[in-house]
Design an enzyme around this catalytic site. Structure first.
Site, PDB file in Angstrom:
ATOM      1  CD  GLU A 153      -2.579  -5.653   4.933  1.00  0.00           C
ATOM      2  OE1 GLU A 153      -1.863  -5.823   3.601  1.00  0.00           O
ATOM      3  OE2 GLU A 153      -2.710  -5.040   4.925  1.00  0.00           O
ATOM      4  CG  HIS A 155      -5.022  -2.899   1.985  1.00  0.00           C
ATOM      5  ND1 HIS A 155      -3.197  -2.778   3.493  1.00  0.00           N
ATOM      6  CD2 HIS A 155      -4.962  -1.856   2.072  1.00  0.00           C
ATOM      7  CE1 HIS A 155      -2.951  -1.888   3.153  1.00  0.00           C
ATOM      8  NE2 HIS A 155      -4.212  -0.979   2.640  1.00  0.00           N
ATOM      9  CB  CYS A 180      -1.471  -0.040   0.854  1.00  0.00           C
ATOM     10  SG  CYS A 180      -2.383   1.246   0.785  1.00  0.00           S
TER      11      CYS A 180
END
Lengths: 201, 252
Positions: A182, A180, A79
């Site tokens: 994750e 992202h 990011c």
């Protein structure tokens, strides 16, 4: 050991948990030596480019990150962390980035919703160890600024948001993901797993 | 282009899921973290936790739920319910939530929106609006306190104000449609989507898979939220997405 570079910004909990879920040891650290010894390093980040660069400089993590990149071991910016890898950012005035990749970070401009927030589909442009064995799919983005790469060959994947948006970049051992991983379900975890697979040891 | 999102909502009280849970394949169906992980596996794009704890202890428990959830799931999640100060937001975001939902507190103190947006970024601030049609006005009115109090505020004016104060997203619940299972409130959702330049999550009334396509096409919503129908397995996230794909709606 995977180092998650801590320069006092952002929520590092999700990234470090994701790394651990993939079977790697993660350490959130601002210790230069610990970072340089790690098998792979991740530069996370949320917030404003200028603030983040200021924090990176104050904590000495700018030099540590450059030294890590120079070591040849895999480095991943996520990011804002990806944006910081580039030469120049224009968020709230012009700022110098880490300069590990040529390019500029510019604000989305247009008659559409900003930030670019939500699930968008990746278009793979060229083969990369990050996307090896994976199919194009959706990942989760949240950002108001995006990267104009200085060198097209560094672009691995884009997403379409009223223009092609830089989504994955690669220059040698330096990688970046604008979304992202994750927070991007199975595809995100697979991309992260591929990155971690580049770590020795 | 962005995919339309399907969002299950979990009501949590004192660290336990309270509303309509009917999962046989979970060890502990009352554990919000296990349920969240299940929805993640089933293809939910995002989750919303609504903390309805009334006590200080219950709220403290929620922080632990947020922390555990952040370690378990791979999709973004929002936490709402009883958040009235920037410090509350900070605790929840620090624990690993991606977004904060504010409702009554924002109506009573709109500065909470701008303070939160400045501090954490607009993308973290979801303004939840409970709206009901007011036939005297011929338009929708905002309700607070879990739908118990009429505010006297026009919903379309409120969403514009919330956006200008820095809200990143609207979670719009139609009190007229909620619980009916007859479909989302298309007129309300359309009016709010047209009034606001930020994403709108439609909530209230989902009963069948087709309802989601309707609210995306005709209501111009960016996301659809439901609770009971998912918890009771009347619908699965996967079935909703299959239907949307058939209808040509982009989903993940």
């Amino acid at each position: 050991m995977i180092a998650i570079i801590d320069y006092g910004l952002g929520n590092l909990h999700s990234v470090s948990k994701a790394v651990e879920r993939l079977g790697f040891k993660a350490v959130v650290t601002a210790d230069r030596n610990e970072i340089l010894e790690a098998d792979a390093a991740i530069l996370p980040g949320v917030g404003a480019f200028g603030d983040a660069m200021a924090y990176l400089r104050e904590t000495g993590m700018d030099d540590a990150t450059r030294a890590y990149a120079a070591s040849g071991k895999p480095l991943l910016g996520i990011c804002l962390g990806m944006q910081l890898l580039f030469a120049e950012g224009e968020e709230h005035g012009s700022h110098e980035g880490l300069g590990l990749l040529p390019g500029r970070v510019v604000r989305f401009e247009g008659d559409y919703k900003i930030p670019h927030m939500g699930w968008n589909r990746l278009d793979f442009l060229r083969p990369s160890p990050l996307t090896a064995g994976l199919e194009e799919g959706h990942v989760y983005f949240v950002h108001s600024y995006h990267v104009h790469v200085g060198e097209e060959s560094h672009l691995v994947a884009t997403a379409d948001y009223y223009q092609p948006v830089t989504a994955i970049v690669e220059r040698g051992n330096v990688y970046g993901m604008q979304f992202h991983p994750e927070k991007s379900g199975e595809l995100g975890m697979s991309l992260l797993r591929n990155f971690l697979g580049l770590a020795r040891g | 282009m962005l995919a339309k999102r399907i969002i299950p909502c979990l009501d949590v009280k004192d660290g336990r899921v309270v509303k309509g849970v009917n999962f046989v394949n979970l060890r502990d169906a009352g554990d919000p973290v296990e349920l969240a992980a299940l929805y993640d596996r089933e293809g939910a794009d995002e989750l919303v936790f609504l903390d309805i704890s009334a006590s200080v202890e219950g709220r403290a428990t929620m922080i632990e739920v947020v922390r555990r959830t952040a370690g378990e799931i791979t999709i973004p999640f929002t936490v709402g319910g009883g958040i009235s100060q920037v410090d509350d937001m900070k605790r929840i975001l620090r624990a690993g939530a991606d977004k904060i939902g504010i409702n009554t507190a924002a109506v009573l103190n709109p500065r909470l929106i701008s303070d939160g947006a400045r501090r954490f970024g607009s993308q973290c601030i979801v303004v939840a609006v409970d709206a009901k049609f007011n036939s005297e006005w011929g338009e929708w009115e905002v309700y607070t306190h879990g739908g118990r109090k009429a505010s006297g505020i026009r919903a379309l004016e409120w969403v514009r104000q919330a956006e200008s104060l820095g809200a990143g997203e609207l979670l719009l619940t139609s009190m007229d449609a909620d619980g009916t299972k007859d479909g989302f409130d298309i007129a309300l959702t359309r009016a709010v989507s047209d009034a606001a330049g930020i994403p709108v999550i439609a909530s209230g009334g989902a009963g069948r898979t087709e309802h989601f396509g309707e609210v995306f096409r005709e209501g111009r919503a960016d996301a659809g939220l439901a609770a009971t129908i998912f918890h009771y397995k009347e619908l699965t996230v996967a079935a909703v997405k299959d239907e949307l794909r058939r209808e040509g709606v982009e989903v993940r």
